[in-house]
Design a protein around this motif. Structure first.
Motif, mmCIF file in Angstrom:
data_model
loop_
_atom_site.group_PDB
_atom_site.id
_atom_site.type_symbol
_atom_site.label_atom_id
_atom_site.label_comp_id
_atom_site.label_asym_id
_atom_site.label_seq_id
_atom_site.Cartn_x
_atom_site.Cartn_y
_atom_site.Cartn_z
ATOM 1 N N GLY A 187 0.810 -1.227 0.000
ATOM 2 C CA GLY A 187 0.000 0.000 0.000
ATOM 3 C C GLY A 187 0.833 1.262 0.000
ATOM 4 O O GLY A 187 0.424 2.294 0.525
ATOM 5 N N GLY A 188 2.022 1.186 -0.626
ATOM 6 C CA GLY A 188 2.837 2.392 -0.762
ATOM 7 C C GLY A 188 2.391 3.204 -1.970
ATOM 8 O O GLY A 188 1.287 3.012 -2.501
ATOM 9 N N ALA A 189 3.268 4.100 -2.420
ATOM 10 C CA ALA A 189 2.913 5.003 -3.524
ATOM 11 C C ALA A 189 2.578 4.233 -4.801
ATOM 12 O O ALA A 189 1.553 4.468 -5.442
ATOM 13 N N TRP A 190 3.427 3.273 -5.157
ATOM 14 C CA TRP A 190 3.257 2.597 -6.444
ATOM 15 C C TRP A 190 2.098 1.598 -6.399
ATOM 16 O O TRP A 190 1.300 1.521 -7.338
ATOM 17 N N ARG A 198 -0.273 -3.095 5.193
ATOM 18 C CA ARG A 198 -0.120 -3.427 6.613
ATOM 19 C C ARG A 198 -0.580 -2.292 7.506
ATOM 20 O O ARG A 198 -0.954 -2.490 8.643
ATOM 21 N N TYR A 248 1.296 8.111 1.496
ATOM 22 C CA TYR A 248 2.217 7.884 0.375
ATOM 23 C C TYR A 248 1.907 8.700 -0.880
ATOM 24 O O TYR A 248 2.788 8.922 -1.699
ATOM 25 N N PRO A 256 8.876 -3.389 -1.951
ATOM 26 C CA PRO A 256 10.265 -3.097 -2.349
ATOM 27 C C PRO A 256 11.154 -4.344 -2.385
ATOM 28 O O PRO A 256 10.923 -5.301 -1.632
ATOM 29 N N ALA A 282 8.377 -4.208 -8.407
ATOM 30 C CA ALA A 282 9.518 -3.592 -7.722
ATOM 31 C C ALA A 282 10.695 -3.488 -8.678
ATOM 32 O O ALA A 282 10.799 -4.247 -9.642
ATOM 33 N N LYS A 283 11.594 -2.547 -8.376
ATOM 34 C CA LYS A 283 12.784 -2.356 -9.217
ATOM 35 C C LYS A 283 14.024 -2.383 -8.328
ATOM 36 O O LYS A 283 14.307 -1.391 -7.654
ATOM 37 N N SER A 301 7.493 5.600 -15.141
ATOM 38 C CA SER A 301 6.154 5.751 -14.566
ATOM 39 C C SER A 301 6.248 6.208 -13.114
ATOM 40 O O SER A 301 6.546 5.393 -12.240
ATOM 41 N N ALA A 345 4.551 7.222 -9.666
ATOM 42 C CA ALA A 345 3.278 6.890 -9.025
ATOM 43 C C ALA A 345 2.304 8.066 -9.086
ATOM 44 O O ALA A 345 1.121 7.888 -9.380
ATOM 45 N N ARG A 366 12.730 9.760 -6.657
ATOM 46 C CA ARG A 366 13.287 9.687 -5.297
ATOM 47 C C ARG A 366 14.769 9.319 -5.352
ATOM 48 O O ARG A 366 15.544 9.741 -4.509
ATOM 49 N N LEU A 403 11.674 6.073 0.133
ATOM 50 C CA LEU A 403 12.382 4.930 -0.451
ATOM 51 C C LEU A 403 13.150 5.328 -1.716
ATOM 52 O O LEU A 403 12.613 5.977 -2.601
ATOM 53 N N GLU A 457 15.330 2.882 -4.082
ATOM 54 C CA GLU A 457 15.792 1.492 -4.226
ATOM 55 C C GLU A 457 17.250 1.403 -4.668
ATOM 56 O O GLU A 457 17.935 0.433 -4.388
HETATM 57 N N1 LIG Z 1 6.745 5.243 -6.539
HETATM 58 C C1 LIG Z 1 6.955 5.135 -7.833
HETATM 59 O O1 LIG Z 1 6.800 6.102 -8.596
HETATM 60 C C2 LIG Z 1 7.359 3.801 -8.419
HETATM 61 C C3 LIG Z 1 7.184 3.602 -9.790
HETATM 62 C C4 LIG Z 1 7.593 2.393 -10.349
HETATM 63 C C5 LIG Z 1 8.146 1.407 -9.548
HETATM 64 N N2 LIG Z 1 8.300 1.620 -8.220
HETATM 65 C C6 LIG Z 1 8.884 0.538 -7.435
HETATM 66 O O2 LIG Z 1 7.852 -0.062 -6.649
HETATM 67 C C7 LIG Z 1 8.397 -0.566 -5.430
HETATM 68 C C8 LIG Z 1 7.590 0.001 -4.277
HETATM 69 O O3 LIG Z 1 7.762 1.398 -4.299
HETATM 70 P P1 LIG Z 1 6.760 2.403 -3.614
HETATM 71 O O4 LIG Z 1 6.911 3.691 -4.297
HETATM 72 O O5 LIG Z 1 5.408 1.831 -3.510
HETATM 73 O O6 LIG Z 1 7.432 2.490 -2.166
HETATM 74 P P2 LIG Z 1 6.788 3.117 -0.852
HETATM 75 O O7 LIG Z 1 7.914 3.386 0.080
HETATM 76 O O8 LIG Z 1 5.882 4.217 -1.208
HETATM 77 O O9 LIG Z 1 5.904 1.922 -0.274
HETATM 78 C C9 LIG Z 1 6.436 0.665 0.035
HETATM 79 C C10 LIG Z 1 5.307 -0.161 0.585
HETATM 80 O O10 LIG Z 1 5.747 -1.504 0.779
HETATM 81 C C11 LIG Z 1 5.229 -1.922 2.012
HETATM 82 N N3 LIG Z 1 5.997 -3.013 2.545
HETATM 83 C C12 LIG Z 1 7.298 -3.020 2.901
HETATM 84 N N4 LIG Z 1 7.619 -4.233 3.406
HETATM 85 C C13 LIG Z 1 6.487 -4.977 3.359
HETATM 86 C C14 LIG Z 1 6.153 -6.287 3.756
HETATM 87 N N5 LIG Z 1 7.071 -7.082 4.304
HETATM 88 N N6 LIG Z 1 4.879 -6.715 3.578
HETATM 89 C C15 LIG Z 1 3.954 -5.916 3.046
HETATM 90 N N7 LIG Z 1 4.204 -4.655 2.648
HETATM 91 C C16 LIG Z 1 5.448 -4.204 2.820
HETATM 92 C C17 LIG Z 1 5.303 -0.685 2.903
HETATM 93 O O11 LIG Z 1 4.488 -0.832 4.036
HETATM 94 C C18 LIG Z 1 4.805 0.361 1.939
HETATM 95 O O12 LIG Z 1 3.409 0.399 1.927
HETATM 96 C C19 LIG Z 1 9.878 -0.150 -5.425
HETATM 97 O O13 LIG Z 1 10.649 -1.223 -5.874
HETATM 98 C C20 LIG Z 1 9.948 0.980 -6.445
HETATM 99 O O14 LIG Z 1 11.211 1.065 -7.068
HETATM 100 C C21 LIG Z 1 7.903 2.784 -7.646
#
Ligand SMILES: NC(=O)c1ccc[n+]([C@@H]2O[C@H](COP(=O)([O-])OP(=O)(O)OC[C@H]3O[C@@H](n4cnc5c(N)ncnc54)[C@H](O)[C@@H]3O)[C@@H](O)[C@H]2O)c1
Ligand SMILES: O=P(O)(O)OC[C@H](O)CO
Length: 325
Positions: A9-12, A32, A49, A80, A105-106, A136, A138, A253, A272, A274
Motif C-alpha cells: 500500500g505504498g505510492a506505487w 499493513r 504515500y 520493495p 519492484a525495481k 512511470s 506513481a 526519489r 524509499l 531502491e
Molecule cells: N513510486 C513510484 O513512482 C514507483 C514507480 C515504479 C516502480 N516503483 C517501485 O515499486 C516498489 C515500491 O515502491 P513504492 O513507491 O510503492 O514504495 P513506498 O515506500 O511508497 O511503499 C512501500 C510499501 O511496501 C510496504 N511493505 C514493505 N515491506 C512490506 C512487507 N514485508 N509486507 C507488506 N508490505 C510491505 C510498505 O508498508 C509500503 O506500503 C519499489 O521497488 C519501487 O522502485 C515505484
C-alpha cells in the motif's frame, strides 16, 4: 475485467491499484498500515504515500491479506526489493498457485544478488511470474496522466494477457518475453539516477550529468547483456526510457537522493530510493563478471562513504582514454 489483488500500500501499489480499478477491474489492495487502509476506504486517498491525490473510489483496501487474495485472478506485487523475501515468505500460504503474480519492484536483493523474479521463484517455484516496469511515477499514474510501460513474462501469451488487463485510456502496456531484461533495466537505472542527482547537487552541471547518464547506460547495457537481456529491451521503455525519466527530475526519489548527497544534506528520513540498496550488489555483480562499470562502482563507494563525490569524479575523468564502446 480481472479481479486483481495488489500487495503493498505504498505510492506505487496505490497508484497501480487506482489505475487498474479505473480501467474496470475489481481491485483490492493489501496494506499493513491500518491508517492507509482506512484512508483509502473512507476518503479514497492515501495521505501517507500519495498526499493530496484523489484515488478511483472503487479501489478497496484491507489489512487482511487472505481476504484480498481470495478469488483473485491476477496479483500485483508492489513490495520493495529488499523486503520481498520477508513479505513473500509471510504471504506464501495465501497466494493461489495458479494465479499469475506480476512483480512491480525495481531492485536487486542485497543479500542474494537476485532480481525480484528470482526472489519470488525461490519461495514460490510453481508461480507464473511477470514484471511491470518502465518510466512511470506513481503520482503521474495516480493522476491519470499518459504513461507507457513494459509488461514481461517468460510466456509471451501471459505477458499479453497481463498487458491487456492493465492497459486503458491513459496507461499503455507493451509486452515482451524478456523478463530478466525488463527487471535489470529497472534495477540499474535507480543507481544511475543517484549519480545524475549527485552530479547536479554537487554543482558539476548538465554536461557532466549527460555524460554520466550516457556512460552509465553503457554499463547498464553491459550488465544486462551478460544476464541475457535482449538489446531491444535495453533500448525500450524499461531500460533507456526509465533511465531518461529517472535521471532527469527531482520527482524521482533516487535522483533526489543523489541531489541531497551532492548538496551535503541530511539523508535520514527520506522516502524509499531502491538504488541505495542496489548499488553495492550491482557493483559486486559487475566486478564478479569482469564487467567494466566504474560509475556504478563509484555510486556504491560514495553511498558507503569510502570516497567523496569529488574523488569519484576525479577518478572517472583520470581513467585511461579509450574508444567509445
Ligand atoms: N513510486 C513510484 O513512482 C514507483 C514507480 C515504479 C516502480 N516503483 C517501485 O515499486 C516498489 C515500491 O515502491 P513504492 O513507491 O510503492 O514504495 P513506498 O515506500 O511508497 O511503499 C512501500 C510499501 O511496501 C510496504 N511493505 C514493505 N515491506 C512490506 C512487507 N514485508 N509486507 C507488506 N508490505 C510491505 C510498505 O508498508 C509500503 O506500503 C519499489 O521497488 C519501487 O522502485 C515505484
Ligand atoms: O522515484 P523513483 O526514483 O523510485 O522512480 C520511480 C519510477 O521507478 C520511475 O519510473
Amino acid at each position: 475485467m480481472s479481479t486483481i489483488a495488489v500487495l503493498g500500500g505504498g505510492a506505487w501499489g496505490t497508484a497501480l491499484g487506482s489505475m487498474a480499478a479505473r480501467h474496470g477491474n475489481e481491485v483490492k489492495l493489501y496494506a499493513r498500515d491500518v491508517s492507509v487502509v482506512e484512508s483509502i476506504n473512507s476518503v479514497h486517498r492515501n495521505e501517507r504515500y500519495l498526499p493530496g491525490i484523489d484515488l478511483y473510489p472503487k479501489l478497496a483496501a484491507s489489512t487482511d491479506a487472505a481476504e484480498v487474495l481470495r478469488g483473485c485472478d491476477l496479483i500485483l506485487c508492489v513490495i520493495p526489493a529488499q523486503a520481498l523475501t520477508h513479505a513473500i515468505e509471510g504471504l506464501k500460504a495465501l497466494i493461489p498457485v495458479d494465479t499469475p503474480l506480476v512483480i512491480c519492484a525495481k531492485g536487486i536483493e542485497r543479500a542474494s544478488g537476485s532480481l525480484p523474479s528470482g526472489i519470488v521463484a525461490r519461495i514460490l517455484p510453481n508461480q507464473k511470474l511477470g514484471a511491470l516496469s518502465g518510466p512511470s511515477f506513481a503520482t503521474d499514474v495516480a493522476n491519470g496522466l499518459p504513461t507507457a510501460v513494459t509488461v514481461a513474462a517468460r510466456d509471451q501469451l501471459l505477458a499479453d494477457t497481463i498487458a491487456a488487463a492493465l492497459s486503458g485510456r491513459t496507461f499503455r502496456c507493451y509486452s515482451t518475453d524478456d523478463l530478466i531484461g525488463v527487471e535489470i533495466g529497472g534495477a540499474l537505472k535507480n543507481v544511475l539516477a543517484i549519480a545524475a542527482g549527485a552530479a547536479i547537487g554537487r554543482g558539476y552541471g548538465a554536461s557532466a550529468q549527460a555524460a554520466l547518464v550516457t556512460r552509465g547506460f553503457v554499463e547498464l547495457r553491459r550488465i544486462a547483456q551478460s544476464m541475457g537481456a535482449r538489446p531491444e529491451t535495453i533500448m525500450g521503455l524499461s531500460g533507456l526510457g526509465d533511465l531518461m525519466l529517472t535521471c532527469a527530475t527531482p520527482q524521482s526519489r533516487n535522483y533526489s537522493y543523489g541531489l541531497a548527497i551532492g548538496r551535503g544534506e541530511d539523508l535520514s528520513n527520506r522516502p524509499l530510493a531502491e538504488g541505495v540498496a542496489t548499488a553495492a550488489i550491482a557493483a559486486e555483480l559487475a566486478a564478479g563478471k569482469d564487467i567494466e562499470a566504474p560509475i556504478i562502482a563509484a555510486v556504491a563507494q560514495i553511498l558507503d562513504r569510502q570516497i567523496t563525490i569529488d574523488e569519484a569524479m576525479e577518478a572517472l575523468l583520470a581513467r585511461p582514454l579509450k574508444t567509445e564502446n
